[in-house]
Design an enzyme around this catalytic site. Structure first.
Site, PDB file in Angstrom:
ATOM      1  CE  LYS A 172      -1.690   2.716   3.261  1.00  0.00           C
ATOM      2  NZ  LYS A 172      -1.595   3.998   2.545  1.00  0.00           N
ATOM      3  CB  SER A 226       3.279   9.894  11.353  1.00  0.00           C
ATOM      4  OG  SER A 226       2.098   9.141  11.540  1.00  0.00           O
ATOM      5  N   GLY A 230       2.201   4.764  13.196  1.00  0.00           N
ATOM      6  CA  GLY A 230       3.034   3.601  13.537  1.00  0.00           C
ATOM      7  C   GLY A 230       2.566   2.928  14.818  1.00  0.00           C
ATOM      8  CD  GLU A 247      13.190   3.400  10.361  1.00  0.00           C
ATOM      9  OE1 GLU A 247      13.533   4.360  11.053  1.00  0.00           O
ATOM     10  OE2 GLU A 247      13.578   2.222  10.568  1.00  0.00           O
ATOM     11  CB  CYS A 281      12.802   9.863   8.689  1.00  0.00           C
ATOM     12  SG  CYS A 281      11.905   9.032   7.475  1.00  0.00           S
ATOM     13  CD  GLU A 383       9.467  13.475  12.114  1.00  0.00           C
ATOM     14  OE1 GLU A 383       8.418  12.859  12.337  1.00  0.00           O
ATOM     15  OE2 GLU A 383      10.416  13.000  11.475  1.00  0.00           O
TER      16      GLU A 383
HETATM   17  C1  UN1 Z   1      13.705   8.960   4.825  1.00  0.00           C
HETATM   18  O1  UN1 Z   1      13.829  10.139   5.040  1.00  0.00           O
HETATM   19  O2  UN1 Z   1      12.664   8.386   5.182  1.00  0.00           O
HETATM   20  O3  UN1 Z   1      19.409   8.749   4.389  1.00  0.00           O
HETATM   21  C2  UN1 Z   1      14.680   8.152   4.100  1.00  0.00           C
HETATM   22  C3  UN1 Z   1      18.755   9.424   3.586  1.00  0.00           C
HETATM   23  C4  UN1 Z   1      18.064   8.738   2.442  1.00  0.00           C
HETATM   24  C5  UN1 Z   1      16.818   8.078   2.897  1.00  0.00           C
HETATM   25  C6  UN1 Z   1      15.937   8.883   3.771  1.00  0.00           C
HETATM   26  N1  UN1 Z   1      18.963   7.759   1.884  1.00  0.00           N
HETATM   27  O4  UN1 Z   1      18.663  10.626   3.703  1.00  0.00           O
END
Ligand code: UN1
Length: 494
Positions: A172, A226, A230, A247, A281, A383
């Site tokens: 999804k 988020s 999660g 994650e 992230c 965040e």
């Molecule tokens: C993400 O922000 O969810 O390390 C992944 C990084 C990228 C992946 C980010 N290779 O900034």
């Protein structure tokens, strides 16, 4: 274009589904419409995936790998095409979009290589004439729930290890970025991946996501998104005794020590705070700076901002694209207002760009720097997921590490220093899943584990060898070739 689900190797359009527009965040252009599927489409996909998995698990892994190599070559061939679609639907600037597609290519080839490894262990037995080994066994149907910020890379981190290990997938993607998933599904079809091995069901979390998590035949759920979502996934998954890999958020910091190469630190901060408009992230959202270099660093950061052209990411001179949608823009603005109310000093930026073209039709926020931020302020703890960074002053390495570790997330951290003693202490004591030395907080490579501690995750990792642990069960096998019944050592000695 009206998107269709990809189930059992067929493009399925179900009567009566609601469709919503996919919008280019740079200019409001409607790119496609995406169906909001229901539990019934999930059920169809799971039936197909379950049926396919029995056969797929019997295909030798080096043969499974051949499909992944083909997928890697297709991604390579279509790199520019895919990157342009990615920029249009997600907003990241074109060079970053190319980089993201490259991440998918790298993952395809890396995981294809696993087809000839998937190592287990052989080890001596306690008994004579007995052999012991462990092998990785596929788990079954895995459900993937992926975000809009890396719509292709993250999908490859999850689907390729699952597939190489002999699982099948129901995926999804985010409804913000379904075009990348549609393109991936076309590639699955083009390389002749057996029907049902990879299925795509478009829809929302509450409908499609929950149905996947609750489905008794989906054995693993891998989620990136988020913390709020999660934890719902974990709760529901826990109820159904699912293996759930999460994650989630980050509040990543760059530490700048008094002996740092400041020019390098500025480049690292600008790239990791404002690249992808701060929507990684791994984005840097805090700068923890030694008091002796704070003023210099601030001056250099503000002057570096002038080189950041904001606009439509398809324009190659643009460095900061739009954020994903109106809600994101409002959330970022909300945090900026909180920062001001909390008494932080706005050093640069701070505004939504709305009035003049092209900003009137897209979702743009100025790269924003707050300084004199106190560690306990909301903008230093939560965040924001946008181009906003907070500068926090410290007096020592120990204090810097303490501040870094004081947030509820633990994805990535970075230290700029020339002192090997400080660097080694920092890499030991920073409590994040990823640590960078003399580089910003972004740019993880696909053959290392990707993930974080504390509120960022639940102990699993995407990417690298670690991803295989999510999609396999260990099976320990004992072969007795003594020709007699040998009791285990524990059953013969007491
Ligand atoms: C993400 O922000 O969810 O390390 C992944 C990084 C990228 C992946 C980010 N290779 O900034």
């Amino acid at each position: 274009m009206q998107l269709k689900n990809y189930i059992d190797g067929k493009w399925i359009s179900t009567e009566g589904l609601q469709y919503i527009p996919v919008v280019n965040p740079a200019n409001g252009e409607k790119l496609a419409t995406v169906p909001l599927s229901t539990k019934s489409e999930v059920d169809q996909a799971v039936v197909a995936a379950k049926k396919a998995q029995k056969q797929w698990a019997l295909v030798p892994a080096p043969k499974r790998a051949e499909f992944l190599y083909e997928i890697g070559f297709k991604l390579k061939e279509k790199k520019e095409h895919l990157a342009r679609i990615l920029t249009k639907e997600m907003g990241k600037v074109i060079e970053e979009a190319r980089g993201e597609v490259q991440e998918g290519i790298d993952m395809a080839f890396y995981m294809a290589g696993e087809g000839r490894r998937l190592f287990g262990e052989t080890t001596p037995s306690e008994l004579a004439d007995k052999f012991a080994m462990s092998v990785r066994a596929p788990i079954g149907v895995v459900g993937l729930i992926t975000p809009w910020n890396f719509p292709i890379a993250i999908a490859t981190w999850k689907s390729f290890p699952a597939i190489i290990a002999g699982n099948t997938v129901v995926w999804k993607p985010s409804i913000e970025t379904p075009l990348m998933a549609y393109e991936m599904a076309k590639i699955f079809e083009e390389v002749g991946l057996p029907n049902g091995v990879a299925n795509v069901v478009f829809g929302t979390g509450p409908n499609v996501g929950s149905a996947m998590v609750e489905h008794p035949d989906v054995k693993v759920i891998s989620f990136t998104g988020s913390n709020a979502t999660g934890s719902k996934v974990a709760e529901l998954g826990g109820k159904h005794l699912k293996k759930v890999s999460l994650e989630m958020g980050g509040k990543n910091a760059v530490i700048v020590m008094d002996d740092a190469n400041l020019q390098l630190a500025v480049e690292g901060i600008i790239w990791s705070a404002f690249g992808t408009a701060g929507q990684r992230c791994t984005a840097c959202s805090r700068v923890i700076v030694h008091k002796d270099v704070k003023n210099d660093l601030e001056e250099m950061l503000v002057s570096a901002l002038s080189s950041l052209t904001i606009g439509d990411g398809l324009d190659p001179t643009v460095k900061v694209g739009p954020v994903i949608n109106k809600a994101a823009l409002e959330k970022i603005n909300h945090y900026v207002q909180i920062g001001k109310r909390e008494g932080a000093t706005l050093l640069a930026g701070g505004k939504t760009l709305t009035t003049t073209p092209p900003f009137d039709k897209g979702f743009y926020f100025e790269p924003t720097i707050f300084t004199n931020v106190k560690n306990e302020m909301i903008i230093a703890q939560e965040e924001i997921f946008g181009p906003v960074v907070s500068i926090i002053e410290v007096a020592s390495l120990e204090e810097a590490i303490e501040v870094n570790n004081s947030v509820k997330f633990g994805l990535s951290s970075s230290i700029f220093s020339q002192d090997v003693n400080k660097i080694f202490k920092a890499q030991r004591d920073l409590d994040t899943g990823i640590v960078y030395v003399n580089a910003g907080t972004t740019g993880a490579e696909i053959h290392l584990p990707f993930g974080g501690t504390k509120g960022t995750g639940n102990g699993h990792r995407d990417s690298g060898q670690a991803a295989l642990d999510v999609y396999t069960e260990w099976k320990s096998i004992y072969v007795d070739y003594s020709g007699k019944l040998q009791r285990a050592q524990i059953d013969t000695e007491n």
